[in-house]
Design an enzyme around this catalytic site. Structure first.
Site, short mmCIF file in Angstrom:
data_model
loop_
_atom_site.label_atom_id
_atom_site.label_comp_id
_atom_site.label_asym_id
_atom_site.label_seq_id
_atom_site.Cartn_x
_atom_site.Cartn_y
_atom_site.Cartn_z
N GLY A 78 -41.56 -38.31 16.44
CA GLY A 78 -41.52 -36.86 16.27
C GLY A 78 -42.78 -36.23 16.83
N ASP A 94 -45.74 -44.16 12.19
CA ASP A 94 -45.66 -45.59 11.91
C ASP A 94 -44.61 -46.32 12.75
OD1 ASP A 94 -43.64 -44.43 10.52
OD2 ASP A 94 -44.16 -45.27 8.57
N ASP A 120 -48.42 -39.11 6.55
CA ASP A 120 -48.00 -40.25 5.73
C ASP A 120 -48.53 -41.58 6.27
OD1 ASP A 120 -46.50 -40.22 8.03
OD2 ASP A 120 -44.60 -40.69 7.08
O1 F6P Z 1 -41.86 -37.41 11.18
C1 F6P Z 1 -41.80 -36.07 11.50
C2 F6P Z 1 -40.49 -35.45 11.08
O2 F6P Z 1 -40.49 -34.08 11.42
C3 F6P Z 1 -40.12 -35.63 9.60
O3 F6P Z 1 -40.81 -34.72 8.77
C4 F6P Z 1 -38.63 -35.43 9.62
O4 F6P Z 1 -38.04 -36.13 8.54
C5 F6P Z 1 -38.24 -36.06 10.94
O5 F6P Z 1 -39.41 -36.09 11.75
C6 F6P Z 1 -37.14 -35.34 11.68
O6 F6P Z 1 -36.83 -36.09 12.80
P1 F6P Z 1 -35.92 -35.54 14.01
O7 F6P Z 1 -36.75 -34.55 14.78
O8 F6P Z 1 -35.61 -36.74 14.80
O9 F6P Z 1 -34.74 -34.87 13.39
#
Ligand code: F6P
Length: 318
Positions: A5, A97, A124
């Site tokens: 992300g 991670d 996190d």
């Molecule tokens: O890890 C960052 C994050 O924005 C999280 O807070 C969320 O659960 C996830 O990524 C969403 O992922 P995606 O953009 O793949 O929907």
């Protein structure tokens, strides 16, 4: 490379890695689209001028992806061959991670030196007090909640506001305290539905006509934010409840000054640590000092919720 992300501050980190490399006379190659671009050899040589005017930009100019192919040994073999063709000697991985786990496996299989920079709005990651993008996301969330509070108060409504954070409640807790939420639901603390109702009733008795409840997306109360609305309406038909899921707007926008400075420091530390021969570490900041944490610990360790802040939040919701 940026992967997973995206997070505000990733561009500032790319800029720092490129410029720190140039400062030390090392050539730097940007890898587009995370591990997928690594497999496909989607590379671009970068110099100090190729990263001008990006410190203030959200997202990542190198783009990001969650690669399924890199999870396979064939995919990682292709990535290794592409890196060797490009004469790459070491990797700086900017991500969370999942990104670090990929880097660890790659290092175990091919002995490739890797250095991680924690970039995720979720905060996190074990081994650093702050990840890149977290501070900016908090400011975005607080600004959004402030606006929702205006309309909540005009209509005497109860709002459930869902924020990101994956399995962690850092965004919810910190933004909730910062925005003066009446209740904060996080996965680390199971408040329970009965106590939520009690807390809302207490709020009402104390004279509050509108309320903001911040819900972490990973909250384990057993209901999603829309089911929470239904539950409260069934038990308290007098409440006028609305839901707002803030979603991906939390990941965008110009990085805060804090994130830009942190990214600049992390980039320099990452490059200089690799040049000192260190590998398999994550750069982090602890008690205002730059530190290295073994990548394995960063992946396996748990970033604990701030208990003192949790207590403060309970006192504030009286
Ligand atoms: O890890 C960052 C994050 O924005 C999280 O807070 C969320 O659960 C996830 O990524 C969403 O992922 P995606 O953009 O793949 O929907």
């Amino acid at each position: 490379m940026t992967s997973g992300g995206d997070a505000p501050g990733m561009n500032a980190a790319i800029r720092s890695v490129v410029r720190a490399s140039a400062f030390h006379g090392v050539e730097c190659v940007g890898i587009y689209r995370g591990y997928q671009g690594m497999i496909e050899g989607d590379f671009q040589v970068m110099g100090p001028r190729s990263v001008h005017n990006i410190i203030n930009k959200g997202g990542t100019v190198l783009k990001s992806a969650r690669s399924k192919e890199f999870r396979t040994s064939e995919g990682r073999k292709k990535a290794y061959e592409a890196l060797k063709r490009e004469n790459v000697d070491a990797l700086v991985l900017i991500g969370g991670d999942g990104t670090f786990t990929g880097g660890l496996i790659f290092n175990q299989e091919y002995g490739f030196p890797v250095m991680g920079i924690p970039g995720t709005i979720d905060n996190d990651i074990y081994g650093t007090n702050f990840t890149l993008g977290y501070d900016t996301a908090l400011n975005t969330v607080v600004e959004a909640i402030d606006k929702i509070r205006d309309t909540a108060s005009s209509h005497d409504r109860l709002f459930f506001i869902e924020v990101m954070g994956r399995d962690a409640g850092h965004i919810a807790l910190n933004a909730g305290v910062g925005a003066g939420a009446e209740e904060i639901l996080i996965p680390e603390e199971n408040l329970g539905l009965d106590r939520l109702l009690e807390s809302l009733e207490r709020s009402k008795r104390s004279g509050k006509s509108s309320s903001i409840v911040v819900v972490a997306e990973g909250d384990k109360i057993g209901k999603n934010v829309f089911e929470l609305k239904d539950y409260v309406e069934q038990n308290h038909p007098d409440y006028d409840v609305r839901v707002s899921v803030l979603g991906h707007m939390q990941r965008g926008g110009a990085p805060s000054c804090f994130d830009r400075v942190l990214a600049s420091r992390m980039g320099v530390k990452a490059v200089e640590s690799l040049l000192e021969g260190k590998s398999n570490y994550m750069v982090g900041v602890r008690d205002a000092r730059m530190m290295l944490t073994p990548l394995e610990e960063a992946v396996k360790g748990k970033s604990e919720i701030n208990q003192e802040l949790l207590r403060v939040s309970n006192i504030m919701t009286i």
